[in-house]
Write a protein that holds these residues in place. Sequence first.
Motif, PDB file in Angstrom:
ATOM      1  N   TYR A  92      31.481  99.542  -0.364  1.00 29.80           N
ATOM      2  CA  TYR A  92      31.081  99.580   1.044  1.00 29.80           C
ATOM      3  C   TYR A  92      29.562  99.544   1.177  1.00 29.80           C
ATOM      4  CZ  TYR A  92      30.567 101.360   5.812  1.00 29.80           C
ATOM      5  OH  TYR A  92      30.202 101.521   7.128  1.00 29.80           O
ATOM      6  N   ILE A  93      28.879 100.434   0.499  1.00 27.72           N
ATOM      7  CA  ILE A  93      27.429 100.513   0.646  1.00 27.72           C
ATOM      8  C   ILE A  93      26.761  99.277   0.059  1.00 27.72           C
ATOM      9  CG2 ILE A  93      26.780 101.824  -1.433  1.00 27.72           C
ATOM     10  CD1 ILE A  93      25.594 102.629   2.109  1.00 27.72           C
ATOM     11  N   ASN A  94      27.279  98.755  -1.050  1.00 31.22           N
ATOM     12  CA  ASN A  94      26.725  97.528  -1.628  1.00 31.22           C
ATOM     13  C   ASN A  94      26.880  96.350  -0.676  1.00 31.22           C
ATOM     14  OD1 ASN A  94      25.934  98.850  -3.954  1.00 31.22           O
ATOM     15  ND2 ASN A  94      27.673  98.134  -5.170  1.00 31.22           N
ATOM     16  N   ASN A  95      28.035  96.256  -0.019  1.00 34.68           N
ATOM     17  CA  ASN A  95      28.236  95.172   0.943  1.00 34.68           C
ATOM     18  C   ASN A  95      27.186  95.226   2.047  1.00 34.68           C
ATOM     19  OD1 ASN A  95      30.521  94.399  -0.496  1.00 34.68           O
ATOM     20  ND2 ASN A  95      31.700  94.024   1.361  1.00 34.68           N
ATOM     21  N   PHE A  96      26.970  96.396   2.611  1.00 34.26           N
ATOM     22  CA  PHE A  96      25.982  96.511   3.679  1.00 34.26           C
ATOM     23  C   PHE A  96      24.585  96.174   3.177  1.00 34.26           C
ATOM     24  CE2 PHE A  96      29.269  98.243   6.216  1.00 34.26           C
ATOM     25  CZ  PHE A  96      28.823  98.244   7.522  1.00 34.26           C
ATOM     26  N   ARG A  97      24.245  96.642   2.001  1.00 24.90           N
ATOM     27  CA  ARG A  97      22.918  96.352   1.437  1.00 24.90           C
ATOM     28  C   ARG A  97      22.718  94.852   1.227  1.00 24.90           C
ATOM     29  NH1 ARG A  97      23.169 101.196  -3.032  1.00 24.90           N
ATOM     30  NH2 ARG A  97      22.667 102.907  -1.587  1.00 24.90           N
ATOM     31  N   ASN A  98      23.795  94.133   1.005  1.00 20.40           N
ATOM     32  CA  ASN A  98      23.721  92.689   0.796  1.00 20.40           C
ATOM     33  C   ASN A  98      23.978  91.894   2.070  1.00 20.40           C
ATOM     34  OD1 ASN A  98      23.111  92.761  -1.993  1.00 20.40           O
ATOM     35  ND2 ASN A  98      25.252  93.294  -2.404  1.00 20.40           N
ATOM     36  N   GLY A  99      24.096  92.563   3.204  1.00 23.21           N
ATOM     37  CA  GLY A  99      24.277  91.879   4.480  1.00 23.21           C
ATOM     38  C   GLY A  99      25.711  91.637   4.883  1.00 23.21           C
TER      39      GLY A  99
ATOM     40  N   LEU B 164      31.026 108.549   0.024  1.00 21.91           N
ATOM     41  CA  LEU B 164      29.909 107.856   0.658  1.00 21.91           C
ATOM     42  C   LEU B 164      28.654 108.723   0.828  1.00 21.91           C
ATOM     43  CD1 LEU B 164      29.022 105.135   1.793  1.00 21.91           C
ATOM     44  CD2 LEU B 164      29.963 105.829   4.002  1.00 21.91           C
ATOM     45  N   PRO B 165      28.754 109.982   1.248  1.00 19.38           N
ATOM     46  CA  PRO B 165      27.523 110.768   1.461  1.00 19.38           C
ATOM     47  C   PRO B 165      26.608 110.840   0.239  1.00 19.38           C
ATOM     48  CG  PRO B 165      29.373 111.885   2.461  1.00 19.38           C
ATOM     49  CD  PRO B 165      29.940 110.731   1.671  1.00 19.38           C
ATOM     50  N   ARG B 166      27.159 110.869  -0.949  1.00 14.12           N
ATOM     51  CA  ARG B 166      26.293 110.964  -2.137  1.00 14.12           C
ATOM     52  C   ARG B 166      25.648 109.626  -2.496  1.00 14.12           C
ATOM     53  NH1 ARG B 166      28.803 108.938  -6.541  1.00 14.12           N
ATOM     54  NH2 ARG B 166      31.073 108.786  -6.452  1.00 14.12           N
ATOM     55  N   LEU B 167      26.115 108.526  -1.937  1.00 18.11           N
ATOM     56  CA  LEU B 167      25.562 107.198  -2.228  1.00 18.11           C
ATOM     57  C   LEU B 167      24.516 106.745  -1.211  1.00 18.11           C
ATOM     58  CD1 LEU B 167      28.895 105.365  -3.130  1.00 18.11           C
ATOM     59  CD2 LEU B 167      27.174 106.254  -4.719  1.00 18.11           C
ATOM     60  N   VAL B 168      24.548 107.334  -0.038  1.00 18.07           N
ATOM     61  CA  VAL B 168      23.679 106.899   1.050  1.00 18.07           C
ATOM     62  C   VAL B 168      22.251 107.374   0.804  1.00 18.07           C
ATOM     63  CG1 VAL B 168      23.223 107.164   3.522  1.00 18.07           C
ATOM     64  CG2 VAL B 168      25.560 106.827   2.714  1.00 18.07           C
ATOM     65  N   THR B 169      21.310 106.421   0.886  1.00 21.18           N
ATOM     66  CA  THR B 169      19.888 106.757   0.759  1.00 21.18           C
ATOM     67  C   THR B 169      19.283 106.870   2.154  1.00 21.18           C
ATOM     68  OG1 THR B 169      19.116 104.464   0.764  1.00 21.18           O
ATOM     69  CG2 THR B 169      19.812 105.401  -1.379  1.00 21.18           C
ATOM     70  N   SER B 170      17.995 107.055   2.210  1.00 18.03           N
ATOM     71  CA  SER B 170      17.312 107.158   3.507  1.00 18.03           C
ATOM     72  C   SER B 170      16.961 105.800   4.096  1.00 18.03           C
ATOM     73  CB  SER B 170      16.045 108.001   3.359  1.00 18.03           C
ATOM     74  OG  SER B 170      15.161 107.367   2.452  1.00 18.03           O
ATOM     75  N   THR B 171      17.313 104.706   3.403  1.00 16.11           N
ATOM     76  CA  THR B 171      17.005 103.385   3.954  1.00 16.11           C
ATOM     77  C   THR B 171      17.790 103.176   5.247  1.00 16.11           C
ATOM     78  OG1 THR B 171      18.754 102.247   2.745  1.00 16.11           O
ATOM     79  CG2 THR B 171      16.577 102.414   1.657  1.00 16.11           C
ATOM     80  N   GLU B 172      17.229 102.361   6.119  1.00 16.19           N
ATOM     81  CA  GLU B 172      17.857 102.157   7.421  1.00 16.19           C
ATOM     82  C   GLU B 172      19.218 101.487   7.308  1.00 16.19           C
ATOM     83  OE1 GLU B 172      14.985 100.356  10.077  1.00 16.19           O
ATOM     84  OE2 GLU B 172      13.555 101.969   9.678  1.00 16.19           O
ATOM     85  N   ILE B 173      19.396 100.541   6.389  1.00 15.08           N
ATOM     86  CA  ILE B 173      20.700  99.887   6.262  1.00 15.08           C
ATOM     87  C   ILE B 173      21.749 100.860   5.736  1.00 15.08           C
ATOM     88  CG2 ILE B 173      20.394  98.883   3.954  1.00 15.08           C
ATOM     89  CD1 ILE B 173      22.115  97.232   7.010  1.00 15.08           C
ATOM     90  N   ASP B 174      21.361 101.746   4.820  1.00 14.89           N
ATOM     91  CA  ASP B 174      22.300 102.765   4.342  1.00 14.89           C
ATOM     92  C   ASP B 174      22.672 103.717   5.481  1.00 14.89           C
ATOM     93  OD1 ASP B 174      22.016 101.659   1.812  1.00 14.89           O
ATOM     94  OD2 ASP B 174      21.665 103.586   0.825  1.00 14.89           O
ATOM     95  N   GLN B 175      21.684 104.105   6.250  1.00 15.15           N
ATOM     96  CA  GLN B 175      21.946 105.008   7.372  1.00 15.15           C
ATOM     97  C   GLN B 175      22.876 104.350   8.385  1.00 15.15           C
ATOM     98  OE1 GLN B 175      20.994 108.355   7.682  1.00 15.15           O
ATOM     99  NE2 GLN B 175      20.603 107.942   5.516  1.00 15.15           N
ATOM    100  N   TYR B 176      22.603 103.068   8.694  1.00 18.48           N
ATOM    101  CA  TYR B 176      23.471 102.360   9.626  1.00 18.48           C
ATOM    102  C   TYR B 176      24.893 102.270   9.066  1.00 18.48           C
ATOM    103  CZ  TYR B 176      25.752  98.623  12.147  1.00 18.48           C
ATOM    104  OH  TYR B 176      26.666  97.891  12.857  1.00 18.48           O
ATOM    105  N   ALA B 177      25.017 101.915   7.801  1.00 17.01           N
ATOM    106  CA  ALA B 177      26.343 101.799   7.176  1.00 17.01           C
ATOM    107  C   ALA B 177      27.099 103.122   7.281  1.00 17.01           C
ATOM    108  CB  ALA B 177      26.205 101.373   5.713  1.00 17.01           C
ATOM    109  N   TYR B 178      26.399 104.207   7.004  1.00 14.26           N
ATOM    110  CA  TYR B 178      27.029 105.520   7.067  1.00 14.26           C
ATOM    111  C   TYR B 178      27.423 105.867   8.510  1.00 14.26           C
ATOM    112  CZ  TYR B 178      27.782 110.503   6.034  1.00 14.26           C
ATOM    113  OH  TYR B 178      28.320 111.761   5.900  1.00 14.26           O
ATOM    114  N   GLY B 179      26.512 105.645   9.440  1.00 12.12           N
ATOM    115  CA  GLY B 179      26.812 105.929  10.849  1.00 12.12           C
ATOM    116  C   GLY B 179      27.972 105.103  11.360  1.00 12.12           C
ATOM    117  N   PHE B 180      28.000 103.824  10.982  1.00 10.72           N
ATOM    118  CA  PHE B 180      29.083 102.967  11.438  1.00 10.72           C
ATOM    119  C   PHE B 180      30.419 103.421  10.864  1.00 10.72           C
ATOM    120  CE2 PHE B 180      31.707  99.198  11.798  1.00 10.72           C
ATOM    121  CZ  PHE B 180      31.458  98.830  13.110  1.00 10.72           C
TER     122      PHE B 180
END
Length: 190
Positions: A16-23, A41-57
């Motif tokens: 999931y997080i890799n997909n978002f990071r790759n668009g 997911l919480p342990r994989l999410v960084t502070s980058t905006e795309i990670d935050q968006y992926a987590y929020g979504f």
Amino acid sequence: MWYDYKGWWISSAQEYINNFRNGAICVTFSKDDIEKVHRDLPRLVTSTEIDQYAYGFFLMKYARNIDDSYKALQISKDLMAKGNVLGNYLYAHLIFDNKVLKRIDEIGLQHFLRVLQDIPNFAPALYNVGLCHYRGDGTPKNIPLALEYFEKARQGGFNAAINYIGLLYYNGHHGYPLDYNKAFECFKES
């Protein structure tokens, strides 16, 4: 950034997080995998905006409780404060979801339109603006304008729009001729 709107079938938080990071921002899970992704997911999410968006979504779409929805709301506000319009997209969904924000259709539509100011070809926002015009959510009902937005989202490869256009062909609605072959092609594509 380039975005891929195909409905990628995934089974883990890492995918999931890799997909978002790759668009690749449209994903689908089996029901059995959702809880596993909630856990990991919480342990994989960084502070980058795309990670935050992926987590929020993810939290917005697969909320287990109201706390998940409030976390998604906070993430959307943090992203908007940084000028990231994906926060607006998430915020609009939370408005229409009506769990943690009052459903005020005009404001939800404004947030979808705000996304299109910065990312004019963001197919998920195009599709959702089309839905607002189709249903009259926050704007007078305007089927021809809705169909223009659906077509733009379809051209951008957004599966929900491709499927919707297929339904229009399948049913012969709103100027789309009854055409099972075109409907089938849309359904295959989506």
